[in-house]
Design a protein around this motif. Structure first.
Motif, PDB file in Angstrom:
ATOM      1  N   TRP A 227       0.811  -1.221   0.000  1.00 23.07           N
ATOM      2  CA  TRP A 227       0.000   0.000   0.000  1.00 23.07           C
ATOM      3  C   TRP A 227       0.843   1.270   0.000  1.00 23.07           C
ATOM      4  O   TRP A 227       0.296   2.371  -0.010  1.00 23.07           O
ATOM      5  N   THR A 228       2.156   1.111   0.022  1.00 19.59           N
ATOM      6  CA  THR A 228       3.039   2.277  -0.010  1.00 19.59           C
ATOM      7  C   THR A 228       3.381   2.597  -1.453  1.00 19.59           C
ATOM      8  O   THR A 228       3.757   1.699  -2.210  1.00 19.59           O
ATOM      9  N   ILE A 254       1.258   5.708   6.612  1.00 19.44           N
ATOM     10  CA  ILE A 254      -0.023   5.485   5.937  1.00 19.44           C
ATOM     11  C   ILE A 254      -1.126   6.306   6.601  1.00 19.44           C
ATOM     12  O   ILE A 254      -1.993   6.879   5.935  1.00 19.44           O
ATOM     13  N   ARG A 257      -0.863   9.799   5.396  1.00 20.65           N
ATOM     14  CA  ARG A 257      -1.411   9.939   4.035  1.00 20.65           C
ATOM     15  C   ARG A 257      -2.937   9.921   4.068  1.00 20.65           C
ATOM     16  O   ARG A 257      -3.595  10.673   3.336  1.00 20.65           O
TER      17      ARG A 257
END
Length: 631
Positions: A227-228, A254, A257
């Motif tokens: 997911w990065t 995360i 973000r």
């Protein structure tokens, strides 16, 4: 030491501590049970000896003549009966020999002197003072452990023998702590062995479970990498730390973000709400399963339901087949038919244009949702009428500007020559001067009319400032109150408790409101009630002027804002036209609702500035409702 090692050690230590505490409780409970069992056993022993003592006394004193008042004789006979009774001695020796915890057995008289004993000390000596075994039985586990494994002590189990309600003799069974310890040691050894095994097993299991529980951290770290974003560079120090720290740092990034995305989404949603709020058309966006996910503010006007109650509901729950609009939308929705500007007339006579478009994914061949648009035909006609009126006003302005300048010069010439004509006529007949005065008066009146036209068409310099509209209304009411009282008119106002801030030219707006107030007073020649109400709808402030006058017929409503149009005797027809123009200069609007014989309501709408839409508020001004004088 890595965080993973610290966690494993913490888990292991916690399990060890719990196991150790439980083991200690188990060992102490075993000792407590052993002490209680020994006490109960020795109580039975003391009861048995007391019974044997009672039998020995009955046998030894059976044929003896005893003076009850001679205590010395009675004690001597009783002592002889106890010492000479072979059965009592046998019982005492047997108990002392075979009992595991009994140290000695003593029988004493009421003066606490020894009559018979298996321990040290001779007859007729004072019984040594010993603690009662009951105290050890009732003590807490820590005290019992200290006593049993401490210096040797002897506790007595005491059973008295009474005669005629008085103490006669006492049986004492001495219990030695070293014997208790020897009795308890096998069980203690077994308990400690089990405790050691439990501790070792718990440590091993805790260590293995700690490592096993933290093993998914590597997989979680890999999932977080998925997911990065690829373009995002990871800090160099992360390669040197353990897995848990890396996972924690990734989750924190995360989360940051997600917060950034949430802020962007919130700003986008706010902008979208502002755009939808300014739309006159009702817009509803549905998902593939038919649920509303986007609803504009104007939908409330069409469906008479708050937009927040519509969000998330299915189309079949929003539209009712019992209404014309609901039936039209439901039939098209159920049939999957597109509506293109379908015009309907509602039960209330409103004309609405309905458009329904289904959104499809050609590649997936499935429906993505639908878009419903509701268009108010009457509002369009009203806007077109206002635009036409604005165009007429602009044309009149251009015309009057040109005509005014062209007429001013001939009027000035006429005035000059009229003065010359008066001079030449001198003192001729008074009738001629009378005609000249009439001509002079009418020329000056014509000049004032032309000047008014020029002023009306001249560009106005608007000086906009942020101002609380409550103060505008309050100043107008205060200014007009005195004049209203002379007309038998009661002037009142209702103002909100919070400020309504708008960018306005204060003097021009006061003049516009004052014109409407004076117009309402003139509509009530016999007097009445005139009320000024200030409210807001979230985007605009609304100043309502309500009178109880004669009202305005429907055919005249469209003309009342025309320049020089008036139905009042002596009226100029300029006030409402000037008010209309001032509202245009403020990007506002004016509307009128009236019924003959019931009065009229003029609504002046002025857009609120951004600071009055929830972004910031100045300190509220202290304004109260102002009431005019009653005539």
């Amino acid at each position: 030491m890595s965080l993973k090692t610290k966690l494993v050690m913490a888990i292991t230590s916690l399990v060890f501590l719990v196991t150790a505490v439980l083991s200690l409780v188990y060992v102490s409970q075993l000792l407590q049970a052993e002490v209680k069992q020994s006490y109960d056993t020795n109580v039975l022993v003391a009861e048995e000896i007391r019974y044997s003592l009672q039998q020995a006394l009955e046998t030894g004193l059976k044929d003896q003549k005893v003076n009850p008042n001679d205590t010395v004789q009675l004690r001597a006979l009783a002592a002889a009966a106890v010492r000479d009774n072979a059965g009592l001695k046998a019982v005492v020796d047997s108990v002392n020999r075979y009992s595991l915890t009994v140290n000695d057995i003593t029988i004493s008289d009421n003066r606490n002197r020894i009559l018979l004993t298996t321990g040290p000390g001779g007859t007729d000596q004072i019984v040594p003072a010993r603690p009662n075994y009951q105290h050890l039985r009732d003590g807490n586990p820590v005290e019992q452990l200290k006593t049993v494994f401490g210096p040797p002590l002897v506790y007595d189990v005491v059973k008295p023998l009474e005669r005629n309600g008085e103490l006669f003799m006492t049986v004492r069974v001495g219990v030695r702590t070293t014997l208790l310890q020897a009795q308890y040691k096998p069980e203690l050894t077994e308990a400690l062995t089990l405790t050691g095994l439990a501790l070792a097993t718990s440590l091993l299991v805790a260590f293995l479970l700690g490592n096993l529980a933290l093993r998914p951290m590597e997989e979680l770290s890999m999932q977080l990498d998925y997911w990065t974003p690829v373009a995002e560079e990871q800090p160099a120090e992360e390669t040197e730390t353990d897995t848990i720290v890396r996972v924690s740092n990734k989750i924190e990034r995360i989360g940051q973000r997600m917060r950034n995305v949430e802020e962007v989404f919130s700003a986008f949603k706010e902008n979208l709400d502002q755009v939808l709020g300014n739309l006159q058309d009702g817009i509803l966006l549905f998902t593939g399963d038919g649920r509303a996910v986007l609803v504009s503010s104007a939908v409330t006007r069409f469906l008479q339901v708050d937009r927040n109650e519509i969000l998330g509901q299915h189309a079949r729950d929003i539209f009712d087949r019992n209404t014309v609009l609901g039936r039209t939308v439901r039939e098209a929705w159920d049939a999957g038919v597109t509506l293109v500007q379908e015009e309907i007339v509602t039960e209330f006579g409103n004309r609405i244009e309905v458009s329904l478009d289904f959104i499809h994914d050609d590649r997936a061949r499935e429906g993505l949702g639908a878009l419903l648009t509701l268009h108010d035909q009457e509002s369009v006609e009203v806007i077109e009428s206002q635009l036409e009126l604005s165009r007429r006003m602009a044309a009149i302005g251009r015309l009057t500007s040109g005509v005014g300048h062209e007429v001013k010069n001939p009027i000035n010439a006429i005035v000059v020559h009229l003065e010359l004509l008066k001079t030449k006529l001198g003192n001729t007949g008074p009738s001629a001067h009378g005609h000249l005065d009439v001509i002079d008066s009418e020329i000056h009146r014509l000049d004032r009319v032309v000047q008014t036209l020029v002023d009306f068409s001249r560009p106005v310099e608007v000086k906009l400032v942020e101002y609380d509209l409550r103060r505008v209304v309050a100043d107008v009411v205060t200014l007009a109150a005195a004049e209203m009282s002379t007309r038998q008119v009661t002037l009142t106002s209702r103002l909100p408790s919070h400020p309504l801030i708008a960018k306005v030219d204060v003097d021009l707006l006061k003049q516009a409101v004052l014109n409407v107030v004076q117009n309402g007073a003139q509509a009530m020649p016999e007097g009445g009630k005139l009320e000024v109400v200030l409210t807001d709808d979230g985007k605009s402030a609304v100043i309502e002027v309500q009178d109880e006058g004669v009202g305005i017929s429907e055919e005249l409503r469209e003309k009342i804002f025309d320049l020089y149009f008036t139905t009042k005797k002596g009226g100029s027809g300029i006030g409402l036209a000037m008010t209309y123009r001032i509202l245009q200069l403020h990007h506002g609007s004016i509307d009128v609702q009236s019924e003959l014989g019931l009065g009229s309501v003029f609504q002046l709408r002025i857009p609120l500035s951004a600071l009055d839409r929830g972004r910031r508020h100045p300190q509220p001004a202290v304004l109260e409702s102002t009431e005019g004088n009653q005539g």
